[in-house]
Design an enzyme around this catalytic site. Structure first.
Site, PDB file in Angstrom:
ATOM      1  N   PRO A 298       7.141   3.264   1.537  1.00  0.00           N
ATOM      2  CG  PRO A 298       7.234   5.454   0.833  1.00  0.00           C
ATOM      3  CD  PRO A 298       6.289   4.367   1.131  1.00  0.00           C
ATOM      4  N   PRO A 299      10.153   3.529   3.631  1.00  0.00           N
ATOM      5  CG  PRO A 299      12.459   3.293   3.580  1.00  0.00           C
ATOM      6  CD  PRO A 299      11.315   3.725   2.758  1.00  0.00           C
ATOM      7  CB  THR A 304       7.338  -1.577  12.060  1.00  0.00           C
ATOM      8  OG1 THR A 304       8.087  -1.699  10.875  1.00  0.00           O
ATOM      9  CG2 THR A 304       7.713  -2.655  13.028  1.00  0.00           C
ATOM     10  CB  SER A 665       7.577   6.478 -15.422  1.00  0.00           C
ATOM     11  OG  SER A 665       8.641   6.545 -14.521  1.00  0.00           O
ATOM     12  CE  LYS A 708       6.689   7.868 -10.990  1.00  0.00           C
ATOM     13  NZ  LYS A 708       6.289   7.358 -12.303  1.00  0.00           N
TER      14      LYS A 708
HETATM   15  P1  ADP Z   1       8.356   1.446   8.796  1.00  0.00           P
HETATM   16  O1  ADP Z   1       8.091   0.139   9.415  1.00  0.00           O
HETATM   17  O2  ADP Z   1       7.278   1.861   7.837  1.00  0.00           O
HETATM   18  O3  ADP Z   1       9.692   1.575   8.170  1.00  0.00           O
HETATM   19  P2  ADP Z   1       8.099   2.440  11.465  1.00  0.00           P
HETATM   20  O4  ADP Z   1       6.819   1.778  11.758  1.00  0.00           O
HETATM   21  O5  ADP Z   1       9.320   1.876  12.060  1.00  0.00           O
HETATM   22  O6  ADP Z   1       8.297   2.562   9.916  1.00  0.00           O
HETATM   23  O7  ADP Z   1       7.941   3.968  11.854  1.00  0.00           O
HETATM   24  C1  ADP Z   1       9.008   4.819  12.150  1.00  0.00           C
HETATM   25  C2  ADP Z   1       8.616   5.796  13.213  1.00  0.00           C
HETATM   26  O8  ADP Z   1       7.710   6.758  12.712  1.00  0.00           O
HETATM   27  C3  ADP Z   1       7.934   5.140  14.387  1.00  0.00           C
HETATM   28  O9  ADP Z   1       8.503   5.669  15.555  1.00  0.00           O
HETATM   29  C4  ADP Z   1       6.484   5.557  14.278  1.00  0.00           C
HETATM   30  O10 ADP Z   1       5.908   5.717  15.534  1.00  0.00           O
HETATM   31  C5  ADP Z   1       6.579   6.874  13.549  1.00  0.00           C
HETATM   32  N1  ADP Z   1       5.396   7.095  12.704  1.00  0.00           N
HETATM   33  C6  ADP Z   1       5.274   6.789  11.406  1.00  0.00           C
HETATM   34  N2  ADP Z   1       4.064   7.130  10.932  1.00  0.00           N
HETATM   35  C7  ADP Z   1       3.386   7.671  11.958  1.00  0.00           C
HETATM   36  C8  ADP Z   1       2.075   8.211  12.096  1.00  0.00           C
HETATM   37  N3  ADP Z   1       1.209   8.276  11.089  1.00  0.00           N
HETATM   38  N4  ADP Z   1       1.721   8.666  13.310  1.00  0.00           N
HETATM   39  C9  ADP Z   1       2.586   8.612  14.325  1.00  0.00           C
HETATM   40  N5  ADP Z   1       3.824   8.135  14.265  1.00  0.00           N
HETATM   41  C10 ADP Z   1       4.252   7.650  13.091  1.00  0.00           C
END
Ligand code: ADP
Length: 774
Positions: A298-299, A304, A665, A708
């Protein structure tokens, strides 16, 4: 402040592909700026003419000396011209000119003909006094003659070559003793020579070098006003800029990599483990034709930013290529150069940007590639991502192969469902599930809050966010699998606090440094004072702040408004015909209230909520199974008949009507919902369920169990009914989440119904209550 006055004779130009004008001017004389009258829209100045030629003819005291100098100059000039091939008409004309022109005009003309740098030419123009001008030009002339002699010595047999040494262009116009010359063209010519040099010295592949040399040959012959000139030049410049052989050195040490990954990201154990394995193999085997990692989740779960960390651990450049919405294959592979406005694709552009041939490329959102008439970008990506092929990736714009095998590709996606199978086949999918509440709290306190404080110029002495408040934000103000909304809410809190801190500074600071945002020391001064005072009752932000500002639930409400989500789901289940299902979406797991109602009618089933075909079939299946088992469960319609559809219409609704839903489901949820409707009993308010059904009443396994379950946990539900064959998926769920929940593993629909209703559902006389197996 010296310039040349000139008469514009001709202006030629075009606006395409980019504005380009050629100005033909006749130089008249030198002038000096006395006073600048106006600068805009163009400069207007009072000037004074400088090189009055009568100065030479007037009998001045230096006349003799000048006469000597000019004689000497004339001799050198004649010597130079006579060394050239007199059979060339331009040379013969020049020879005649030397005799016909007044001597004082010679330095200017000859300087423009012989090979000199722009700097030298400017110096000659700056030399106002004739004597000085002669003195400056003679060494240049001598230099040219010597150079020519040397050349003639080394290349005796090839007389023709000499022509090239002196850059005489036949079309140069000479009028009234001054030479009109397109300076810019000269410069461009120099640029082309430079470009050629760069091409020869660059380390491009042999094939590319061949193409480039051919192009530069064409470029030299092309008039600049031709649109193709700019295109070819851009192409050659790109070829030179590309990192054919330039790479950064990997500094790979697994222990350090582990530390970087752990420092940057909390939790995500599975992902980190796989990434470390991948890096370890890279360390052992240098040129790994390894799989392409694809993070699916999920986002906001950090896909990234893990990519970025990988680049950091390897010491490589990082470049993100957003593929969301890309629907043209030329976006990946470039346009052919025959098209107007053609350019290279994103891969080649990315390489140009990073300037090395071994960066980490993050292909973001590969699941959101679209198809269109312009071809399928996914198909173009196949070549990029295939380790067997990408050593000779050919961008249409470049039209020569570029080796991509050193690039480390990482892809991210929200779901694998929309990734074309051929592309998916080339990638190793690593699922990144959503976070539990506890993980989110840790992430917030370890990473998000410090980051937000820094971004807002706050210090921990000014703001305190206790863990309960973070939990409050997570449960009441966000409902998501990742941490992006949480991050935004924390940002909102920091902004609100920043206002209070700045206001406090403003009030207390002395008038002469009352500027908000300035005066670091005055901030400290307040902080110190405030610490000395009591920190009680800091919650109400309407009062002047006392540091540190404590964010509690009152403050939360002040800043973020009333809670957006309610933990309490029970009031939605206060009438028969409602059940909670668990759905998987690309944004993570979600709970879903399925509602049913019945009315008089002729046995029709209405389904609303944008359902896909599979979901509609599940609804029909559910009704059929209930009708066939109506007697067993004592289910009747309004008129007391066991034929449930007799004179009855049924309406089933799945909320979030704007979102298309599909998948098998929801089967068990529909059955439970209808069972509740026809039995008039309420479904337990803390039960959620998922599972596919068959006509015989079996419950089949489904996917996305972890997401879920996390969604149900987020929503505060206590009991979860899942298919028996999904038992293995429970192992992936964190222990503390499992402890909070009771799982019912159901193999058939009877078990589902028994678990969903308080006291079981089966009619006691006929069937035993089946207990859960956990
Ligand atoms: P995605 O690419 O999965 O949509 P991002 O990589 O852009 O998400 O992450 C969004 C924000 O959440 C970033 O600022 C990231 O540093 C923070 N973040 C997400 N997961 C973690 C984690 N496990 N530990 C620290 N920061 C996290």
């Amino acid at each position: 402040r010296i310039g040349t006055a000139a008469l514009a004779v001709q202006v030629v130009g075009s606006n395409w592909p980019k504005p380009h004008y050629t100005l033909l001017v006749t130089g008249l004389c030198r002038f000096q700026i006395l006073q600048l009258l106006k600068e805009k829209p163009y400069p207007i100045a009072e000037v004074e003419q400088l090189d009055r030629l009568e100065q030479f003819t007037n009998g001045s005291k230096s006349e003799e000396e000048l006469g000597e100098l000019s004689e000497q100059f004339y001799k050198y000039a004649v010597q130079l011209v006579e060394m050239l091939d007199m059979s060339v008409p331009a040379v013969a004309k020049l020879r005649r000119l030397l005799d016909n022109l007044p001597r004082e005009a010679l330095p200017d003309i000859v300087t423009s003909i012989i090979r000199t740098t722009n700097q030298e030419k400017l110096q000659i123009l700056d030399a106002v006094r004739l004597e000085e001008r002669f003195k400056m030009t003679i060494p240049l002339l001598v230099r040219q003659i010597e150079g020519l002699k040397l050349l003639q010595k080394t290349r005796k047999p090839k007389q023709d070559d000499d022509k090239r040494v002196v850059a005489i262009r036949p079309n140069r116009r000479i009028s009234h003793g001054n030479i009109t010359e397109d300076e810019e063209e000269e410069e461009d010519h120099d640029d082309v020579v430079m470009l050629e040099k760069k091409i020869r010295t660059s380390s491009m592949s042999e094939q590319a070098l061949k193409v480039c040399l051919k192009e530069i040959k064409r470029l030299k012959k092309m008039p600049q006003s031709m649109p193709e000139y700019a295109l070819t030049r851009n192409y050659l410049e790109l070829m030179v800029e590309l990192p054919w052989n330039k790479s950064t050195k990997d500094r790979l040490e697994i222990r350090a990599a582990r530390i970087v990954l752990d420092n940057d990201h909390y939790a995500m154990e599975k992902l980190k483990k796989r990434v470390l394995e991948y890096l370890a193999v890279r360390q052992l085997k240098n040129n790994l034709k390894g799989p392409i990692l694809c993070f699916v989740g999920p986002p906001g779960v950090g896909k990234t930013s893990v990519g970025r960390s990988i680049a950091k651990t390897l010491g490589r450049e990082f470049h993100r290529i957003a593929l969301g919405g890309v629907c043209d294959q030329s976006d990946i592979r470039g346009h052919r150069r025959t098209y107007v406005g053609s350019m290279p694709g994103r891969i080649i552009n990315g390489l140009k940007t990073v300037g090395v041939n071994n960066p980490v490329f993050l292909l973001d959102e590969v699941d959101k590639l679209a198809k269109s008439l312009q071809g399928d970008p996914a198909a173009a990506l196949l070549e990029v991502l295939d380790p067997e092929q990408n050593h000779s990736f050919t961008d249409h714009y470049l039209n020569v192969a570029f080796d991509l095998s050193q690039v480390l590709f990482i892809a991210t996606a929200n779901t694998t469902a929309t990734i074309p199978p051929a592309l998916l086949d080339r990638m190793e999918v690593i699922q990144v599930p959503g976070y539990t509440q506890e993980e989110k709290i840790e992430i917030a306190h370890r990473h998000l809050i410090p980051k937000q404080l820094e971004q807002h110029g706050l210090t921990p002495q000014q703001i305190q966010i206790p863990q309960v408040t973070t939990l409050g934000i997570i449960t009441r103000y966000t409902r998501e699998a990742g941490v992006r909304a949480l991050d935004r809410k924390l940002g909102a809190i920091c902004r609100a606090v920043a206002v209070k801190v700045a206001e406090g500074q403003h009030k207390e600071a002395k008038p002469d440094r009352a500027e908000v945002g300035e005066g670091e020391d005055c901030k400290e001064h307040i902080t110190e004072d405030a610490k000395a005072e009591s920190i009680s009752d800091t919650a109400d932000l309407a009062l002047p702040p006392e540091m540190p500002i404590l964010i509690d639930f009152h403050a939360l409400k002040d800043i973020l408004g009333p809670p957006m989500y309610d933990m309490e789901v029970s009031e939605r289940l206060n009438q028969p015909g409602v059940a909670i299902g668990l759905a998987w979406t690309p944004l993570g797991g979600e709970i879903m209230f399925v509602e049913a109602s019945r009315m008089d009618g002729d046995g029709q089933l209405t389904l609303t909520g944008q359902l896909g075909d599979v979901m509609k079939e599940s609804a029909h299946l559910a009704i059929s199974w209930l009708r066939s088992n109506a007697k067993r469960f004592q289910l009747t319609n309004a008129s007391g008949s066991f034929d449930l559809l007799d004179n009855t219409d049924i309406h089933l609704h799945f909320p979030a009507g704007a979102v298309t839903k599909d998948g098998p489901s929801a089967g068990v949820t529909i059955v439970t919902c209808l069972a509740s409707l026809f039995s008039g009993r309420l479904v337990c308010s803390d039960v959620a369920m998922t599972g596919e059904i068959t006509l015989r009443g079996l419950v089949l396994p489904v996917g996305g169990i972890k997401d879920k379950v996390l969604a149900a946990h987020r929503a505060g539900l206590k009991r979860i009914i899942i298919p028996q064959r999904n038992e293995k998926d429970l192992e992936e769920i964190a222990v503390h989440v499992r402890q909070d929940l009771t799982f019912v593993l159901a193999g058939c629909l009877d078990e589902v119904l028994n678990a969903a209703f308080d006291g079981g559902f089966a009619v006691k006389a006929r069937r035993e209550h089946l207990n859960s197996k956990l």
